[in-house]
Scaffold this active site. Structure first.
Site, PDB file in Angstrom:
ATOM      1  N   TYR A 104      54.042  26.190 -16.744  1.00 19.24           N
ATOM      2  CA  TYR A 104      53.470  26.697 -15.501  1.00 19.24           C
ATOM      3  C   TYR A 104      54.475  27.628 -14.822  1.00 19.24           C
ATOM      4  O   TYR A 104      55.350  28.154 -15.480  1.00 19.24           O
ATOM      5  CB  TYR A 104      52.965  25.525 -14.616  1.00 19.24           C
ATOM      6  CG  TYR A 104      51.871  26.076 -13.763  1.00 19.24           C
ATOM      7  CD1 TYR A 104      50.678  26.507 -14.340  1.00 19.24           C
ATOM      8  CD2 TYR A 104      52.063  26.302 -12.416  1.00 19.24           C
ATOM      9  CE1 TYR A 104      49.697  27.133 -13.586  1.00 19.24           C
ATOM     10  CE2 TYR A 104      51.081  26.925 -11.661  1.00 19.24           C
ATOM     11  CZ  TYR A 104      49.916  27.339 -12.259  1.00 19.24           C
ATOM     12  OH  TYR A 104      48.967  27.981 -11.532  1.00 19.24           O
ATOM     13  N   ARG A 157      43.977  37.516  -9.058  1.00 18.39           N
ATOM     14  CA  ARG A 157      45.201  37.352  -8.262  1.00 18.39           C
ATOM     15  C   ARG A 157      46.043  36.263  -8.922  1.00 18.39           C
ATOM     16  O   ARG A 157      46.066  35.120  -8.484  1.00 18.39           O
ATOM     17  CB  ARG A 157      44.822  36.992  -6.818  1.00 18.39           C
ATOM     18  CG  ARG A 157      45.899  37.241  -5.813  1.00 18.39           C
ATOM     19  CD  ARG A 157      46.301  35.953  -5.130  1.00 18.39           C
ATOM     20  NE  ARG A 157      46.671  34.950  -6.108  1.00 18.39           N
ATOM     21  CZ  ARG A 157      46.921  33.685  -5.846  1.00 18.39           C
ATOM     22  NH1 ARG A 157      46.804  33.227  -4.649  1.00 18.39           N
ATOM     23  NH2 ARG A 157      47.285  32.820  -6.790  1.00 18.39           N
ATOM     24  N   LYS A 175      47.227  24.983 -15.976  1.00 21.40           N
ATOM     25  CA  LYS A 175      46.834  24.001 -14.950  1.00 21.40           C
ATOM     26  C   LYS A 175      46.232  22.761 -15.596  1.00 21.40           C
ATOM     27  O   LYS A 175      46.496  21.635 -15.181  1.00 21.40           O
ATOM     28  CB  LYS A 175      45.811  24.630 -14.000  1.00 21.40           C
ATOM     29  CG  LYS A 175      46.457  25.545 -12.979  1.00 21.40           C
ATOM     30  CD  LYS A 175      46.575  24.875 -11.622  1.00 21.40           C
ATOM     31  CE  LYS A 175      47.685  25.492 -10.821  1.00 21.40           C
ATOM     32  NZ  LYS A 175      47.458  25.633  -9.416  1.00 21.40           N
ATOM     33  N   GLU A 246      40.608  29.023  -9.407  1.00 15.61           N
ATOM     34  CA  GLU A 246      42.039  29.268  -9.513  1.00 15.61           C
ATOM     35  C   GLU A 246      42.328  30.761  -9.569  1.00 15.61           C
ATOM     36  O   GLU A 246      41.769  31.476 -10.412  1.00 15.61           O
ATOM     37  CB  GLU A 246      42.510  28.600 -10.814  1.00 15.61           C
ATOM     38  CG  GLU A 246      43.977  28.533 -10.990  1.00 15.61           C
ATOM     39  CD  GLU A 246      44.654  27.621  -9.989  1.00 15.61           C
ATOM     40  OE1 GLU A 246      44.128  26.543  -9.692  1.00 15.61           O
ATOM     41  OE2 GLU A 246      45.716  28.009  -9.487  1.00 15.61           O
ATOM     42  N   ASP A 247      43.170  31.232  -8.681  1.00 18.44           N
ATOM     43  CA  ASP A 247      43.660  32.609  -8.722  1.00 18.44           C
ATOM     44  C   ASP A 247      42.556  33.665  -8.679  1.00 18.44           C
ATOM     45  O   ASP A 247      42.618  34.683  -9.382  1.00 18.44           O
ATOM     46  CB  ASP A 247      44.604  32.817  -9.924  1.00 18.44           C
ATOM     47  CG  ASP A 247      45.958  32.151  -9.670  1.00 18.44           C
ATOM     48  OD1 ASP A 247      46.118  31.537  -8.596  1.00 18.44           O
ATOM     49  OD2 ASP A 247      46.847  32.247 -10.523  1.00 18.44           O
ATOM     50  N   ASP A 269      42.077  25.534  -5.632  1.00 16.06           N
ATOM     51  CA  ASP A 269      43.438  24.988  -5.578  1.00 16.06           C
ATOM     52  C   ASP A 269      44.383  25.866  -4.768  1.00 16.06           C
ATOM     53  O   ASP A 269      45.289  25.357  -4.112  1.00 16.06           O
ATOM     54  CB  ASP A 269      43.988  24.793  -6.992  1.00 16.06           C
ATOM     55  CG  ASP A 269      45.292  24.020  -6.946  1.00 16.06           C
ATOM     56  OD1 ASP A 269      45.297  22.934  -6.338  1.00 16.06           O
ATOM     57  OD2 ASP A 269      46.303  24.512  -7.479  1.00 16.06           O
ATOM     58  N   ASP A 270      44.166  27.183  -4.810  1.00 14.24           N
ATOM     59  CA  ASP A 270      45.080  28.073  -4.069  1.00 14.24           C
ATOM     60  C   ASP A 270      44.953  27.839  -2.572  1.00 14.24           C
ATOM     61  O   ASP A 270      45.923  27.998  -1.829  1.00 14.24           O
ATOM     62  CB  ASP A 270      44.773  29.535  -4.391  1.00 14.24           C
ATOM     63  CG  ASP A 270      44.809  29.756  -5.880  1.00 14.24           C
ATOM     64  OD1 ASP A 270      45.863  29.546  -6.471  1.00 14.24           O
ATOM     65  OD2 ASP A 270      43.757  30.092  -6.458  1.00 14.24           O
ATOM     66  N   ASN A 409      55.348  32.919  -5.360  1.00 11.54           N
ATOM     67  CA  ASN A 409      55.630  32.824  -6.795  1.00 11.54           C
ATOM     68  C   ASN A 409      55.456  34.180  -7.453  1.00 11.54           C
ATOM     69  O   ASN A 409      54.708  35.012  -6.939  1.00 11.54           O
ATOM     70  CB  ASN A 409      54.636  31.852  -7.451  1.00 11.54           C
ATOM     71  CG  ASN A 409      54.790  30.435  -6.955  1.00 11.54           C
ATOM     72  OD1 ASN A 409      55.901  29.948  -6.847  1.00 11.54           O
ATOM     73  ND2 ASN A 409      53.680  29.802  -6.645  1.00 11.54           N
ATOM     74  N   ASN A 454      51.784  22.592  -6.589  1.00 16.07           N
ATOM     75  CA  ASN A 454      50.444  22.015  -6.446  1.00 16.07           C
ATOM     76  C   ASN A 454      50.212  20.878  -7.430  1.00 16.07           C
ATOM     77  O   ASN A 454      49.313  20.069  -7.246  1.00 16.07           O
ATOM     78  CB  ASN A 454      49.377  23.090  -6.643  1.00 16.07           C
ATOM     79  CG  ASN A 454      49.418  24.143  -5.559  1.00 16.07           C
ATOM     80  OD1 ASN A 454      50.464  24.397  -4.979  1.00 16.07           O
ATOM     81  ND2 ASN A 454      48.283  24.771  -5.277  1.00 16.07           N
TER      82      ASN A 454
HETATM   83  P1  NAD Z   1      46.789  36.252  -1.000  1.00 18.29           P
HETATM   84  O1  NAD Z   1      46.738  37.509  -1.725  1.00 18.29           O
HETATM   85  O2  NAD Z   1      45.528  35.529  -0.684  1.00 18.29           O
HETATM   86  O3  NAD Z   1      47.567  36.481   0.397  1.00 18.29           O
HETATM   87  C1  NAD Z   1      48.739  37.216   0.574  1.00 18.29           C
HETATM   88  C2  NAD Z   1      48.945  37.449   2.056  1.00 18.29           C
HETATM   89  O4  NAD Z   1      50.204  38.080   2.243  1.00 18.29           O
HETATM   90  C3  NAD Z   1      47.902  38.335   2.721  1.00 18.29           C
HETATM   91  O5  NAD Z   1      47.526  37.793   3.950  1.00 18.29           O
HETATM   92  C4  NAD Z   1      48.647  39.645   2.944  1.00 18.29           C
HETATM   93  O6  NAD Z   1      48.180  40.325   4.089  1.00 18.29           O
HETATM   94  C5  NAD Z   1      50.047  39.136   3.168  1.00 18.29           C
HETATM   95  N1  NAD Z   1      51.045  40.184   2.963  1.00 18.29           N
HETATM   96  C6  NAD Z   1      51.120  41.089   1.975  1.00 18.29           C
HETATM   97  N2  NAD Z   1      52.160  41.917   2.187  1.00 18.29           N
HETATM   98  C7  NAD Z   1      52.757  41.507   3.315  1.00 18.29           C
HETATM   99  C8  NAD Z   1      53.871  41.958   4.046  1.00 18.29           C
HETATM  100  N3  NAD Z   1      54.592  42.988   3.633  1.00 18.29           N
HETATM  101  N4  NAD Z   1      54.198  41.301   5.169  1.00 18.29           N
HETATM  102  C9  NAD Z   1      53.486  40.249   5.586  1.00 18.29           C
HETATM  103  N5  NAD Z   1      52.416  39.767   4.927  1.00 18.29           N
HETATM  104  C10 NAD Z   1      52.055  40.398   3.805  1.00 18.29           C
HETATM  105  O7  NAD Z   1      47.739  35.303  -1.824  1.00 18.29           O
HETATM  106  P2  NAD Z   1      47.931  33.727  -1.666  1.00 18.29           P
HETATM  107  O8  NAD Z   1      47.035  32.986  -2.570  1.00 18.29           O
HETATM  108  O9  NAD Z   1      47.882  33.359  -0.227  1.00 18.29           O
HETATM  109  O10 NAD Z   1      49.381  33.559  -2.256  1.00 18.29           O
HETATM  110  C11 NAD Z   1      50.492  34.140  -1.588  1.00 18.29           C
HETATM  111  C12 NAD Z   1      51.741  33.684  -2.288  1.00 18.29           C
HETATM  112  O11 NAD Z   1      51.858  32.279  -2.189  1.00 18.29           O
HETATM  113  C13 NAD Z   1      51.772  34.024  -3.773  1.00 18.29           C
HETATM  114  O12 NAD Z   1      53.034  34.515  -4.130  1.00 18.29           O
HETATM  115  C14 NAD Z   1      51.532  32.721  -4.438  1.00 18.29           C
HETATM  116  O13 NAD Z   1      52.178  32.617  -5.686  1.00 18.29           O
HETATM  117  C15 NAD Z   1      52.133  31.738  -3.466  1.00 18.29           C
HETATM  118  N6  NAD Z   1      51.549  30.410  -3.597  1.00 18.29           N
HETATM  119  C16 NAD Z   1      52.385  29.350  -3.626  1.00 18.29           C
HETATM  120  C17 NAD Z   1      51.875  28.097  -3.792  1.00 18.29           C
HETATM  121  C18 NAD Z   1      52.793  26.927  -3.797  1.00 18.29           C
HETATM  122  O14 NAD Z   1      53.947  27.074  -3.516  1.00 18.29           O
HETATM  123  N7  NAD Z   1      52.342  25.742  -4.084  1.00 18.29           N
HETATM  124  C19 NAD Z   1      50.520  27.907  -3.953  1.00 18.29           C
HETATM  125  C20 NAD Z   1      49.663  29.009  -3.893  1.00 18.29           C
HETATM  126  C21 NAD Z   1      50.201  30.261  -3.700  1.00 18.29           C
END
Ligand code: NAD
Length: 554
Positions: A104, A157, A175, A246-247, A269-270, A409, A454
């Site tokens: 993962y 995504r 996953k 997912e994604d 899950d996201d 990530n 997650n």
């Molecule tokens: P998403 O695309 O739904 O959201 C991204 C957000 O970031 C949007 O609101 C966007 O406007 C904002 N953004 C983009 N550029 C920006 C900037 N320069 N300044 C401020 N904000 C900005 O993606 P997501 O599903 O919310 O995932 C976001 C991140 O979180 C990814 O890197 C993902 O890998 C990570 N994530 C981590 C976990 C975990 O740690 N368990 C779980 C899910 C997602």
């Protein structure tokens, strides 16, 4: 006409000797016993020495560790999954901390980026927009009807890496491997699916080795019709199946969750898994900082699926604790790509509108931190290095124990590293990240960063749902899961700064979450199966163990 022999789960047993070796579900490789070699027609097809599973596992890990890169390790271990699933799960379960970052995040992200180039053997199920009108028919091609969990992506995504189209298949496969490795859901009951509606990633479309359709993404009504046909087809072929989204891209994820959450056994899950695992990290962090959730000001960088999902869970808990939703939301702030989310800002989506408070506009994070004075700063933006030294030190000047979660990530996208968070705050930060970081020593004290993975949540939630036959997935199940996870961290783990239990305890954690979720299912009367007398014992009995069966006794 001959009748083919079948397993309990109605899966056809291989017909002749060589088929046993080429079927990953039944293959034992060099561990087929003498008696099995005689009975199944394997004499001559294997080297004479019968190996134990321990010996096989040692060989696999020796090879694994000798590989020159993580991507090579991914290729090797997924190759084993394609040849011998039982041995694959044995080594994954025995070496989870070492293998999880390979099967993962972060390595799976690299693998998805290279998917067409490292492709060896098809795994999972592909449905493309060309299959419209035929999805139910083609799902019959899957070799078993006993599917209990589907993880589906449309590849738009992938982690923080953007649109990877059909190459996103690595994610549902990874996953589902974690469903088995962490919570013992039988691998035969797991089905990874990629829906290929095209990709807006031009580089991929022009790559001759890309595995997906070379077309731009289908959107709008035609896209919705594809998802609708998919949801109807999977429910028909695998009644009651749990479908994990997912994604998916931001523009579809929230909509699809709203559309299907009351019609099917489904979750995203996201949004919900991330919401729960981060809520657990926050509740654990409060055990370190000593504060109460209602006293916090939480500032998010990133208002997408992860950020909003986490915020909704914080609000749900505060509402359980007696606040109104409006009061609860006042504790939560967002900065997105256009700056601080405030009242009066143009074109805010409905989800962001709930968190648009009265405040002067702020163009970016640093002035927002200075003005809002958050106790907790959570990065879910996909923007590497956006928690700068000045932001982190400001958090440390505002709080004795600043809570800083850099969740983006893969590792290269993290808002800051564990080392930065600890050194810039002189060891006072309570830190967690999305991808794993190594422990850091500051002033002679060891700090162990939490990984808000997650995988602490969804496998246990899934197991609880499967064991009760739950018909729907509710927000309350995720809150119960988060509270259970937070309660399992031991004082000695908190003392090291950990906000999650060690991954070595993942089976115990998943089992405890499954029991708690099952109780919630029964309490809400969402169960299709009746309550067993010994619920924890029953759930434990359902967990897959990676052991070879004796085929002479079947
Ligand atoms: P998403 O695309 O739904 O959201 C991204 C957000 O970031 C949007 O609101 C966007 O406007 C904002 N953004 C983009 N550029 C920006 C900037 N320069 N300044 C401020 N904000 C900005 O993606 P997501 O599903 O919310 O995932 C976001 C991140 O979180 C990814 O890197 C993902 O890998 C990570 N994530 C981590 C976990 C975990 O740690 N368990 C779980 C899910 C997602």
């Amino acid at each position: 006409m001959t009748t083919q022999k079948k397993t309990k789960s109605n899966r056809a047993l291989p017909a002749k000797g060589v088929d046993w070796l080429h079927n990953p579900v039944f293959n034992k490789g060099t561990a087929f016993t003498e008696a099995e070699r005689d009975m199944l027609g394997l004499r001559g097809l294997l080297p004479p020495h019968v190996q134990s599973m321990d010996e096989q596992a040692r060989r696999v890990m020796g090879n694994f560790r000798s590989k020159p890169s993580d991507l090579e390790r991914y290729i090797q271990i997924v190759g084993l999954q394609d040849r011998n699933e039982t041995l694959f799960y044995r080594v994954v379960m025995d070496n989870l901390e070492e293998l999880m970052p390979i099967i993962y995040t972060p390595t799976v992200g690299k693998a998805c980026q290279e998917y067409g180039h490292i492709f060896r053997r098809s795994r999972g199920f592909y449905i493309s927009s060309n299959d419209r009108g035929q999805m139910e028919h083609i799902l019959h091609h899957w070799p078993t009807r006993d599917v209990k969990v589907i993880v589906v992506t449309d590849g738009e995504r992938i982690l923080g890496l953007g649109d990877l189209g059909a190459s996103g298949m690595g994610i549902p496969i990874g996953k589902l491997s974690l469903y088995t490795a962490c919570a013992g859901i039988h691998p035969m009951q797991c089905l990874p699916i990629t829906i290929d509606v095209g990709t807006d990633n031009e580089t991929l479309r022009n790559d001759p080795l890309y595995i997906g359709l070379r077309q731009k993404r289908i959107r709008g009504e035609a896209y919705d019709a594809i998802i609708e046909e998919f949801m109807i087809a999977v429910e028909k072929i695998f009644p009651g199946v749990l479908v994990q989204f997912e994604d998916f891209g931001n523009c579809n994820a929230f909509r699809l969750l709203e559309r299907y959450r009351d019609r099917a056994c489904t979750f995203n899950d996201d949004i919900q898994g991330t919401g729960a695992v981060t809520l657990a990290g926050i509740l654990s962090a409060l055990r370190i900082t000593g504060g109460k959730l209602r006293e916090q000001r939480v500032l998010f960088l990133g208002a997408g699926e992860a950020g909003i999902g986490i915020a909704e869970n914080i609000v749900n808990v505060l509402v359980e604790e007696g606040l109104t939703p409006a009061e609860a939301r006042k504790r939560v702030w967002f900065v997105d790509s256009k700056g601080l989310v405030v009242k009066g800002r143009d074109q805010l989506t409905e989800h962001k509108l709930h968190y648009a408070h009265d405040h002067a506009p702020c163009a970016d994070l640093f002035p927002a931190v200075k003005s809002i004075k958050p106790t907790m700063l959570i990065g879910a933006s996909g923007q590497a290095k956006s928690f700068t030294r000045e932001i982190v030190t400001t958090m440390a000047s505002l709080n004795e124990r600043p809570v800083i979660f850099a969740l983006s990530n893969p590792t290269s996208k993290a808002e800051c590293t564990a080392e930065e968070a600890y050194t810039w705050t002189n060891g006072r930060a309570v830190f967690a990240s999305g991808s794993p970081f190594s422990p850091v020593t500051v002033n002679g004290k060891l700090h162990v960063p939490g990984q808000g993975n997650n995988a602490y949540i969804f496998p246990g939630v899934g197991l609880g749902i499967l064991c009760t036959g739950a018909r729907r997935v509710t927000e309350s199940m995720f809150i119960v899961a988060a509270r259970t996870l937070a309660s399992l961290i031991r004082p000695e783990e908190l003392a090291e700064g950990r906000v999650y239990p060690s991954l070595q305890r993942i089976h115990e954690v998943s089992h405890a979450i499954a029991v708690a979720v099952a109780e919630e299912v029964f309490a809400k009367k969402l169960n299709a199966h009746s309550r067993p007398e010994d619920l924890p014992g029953y759930i434990r009995s359902q967990m897959f163990k990676p052991e070879y069966p004796d085929y002479t006794k079947k």
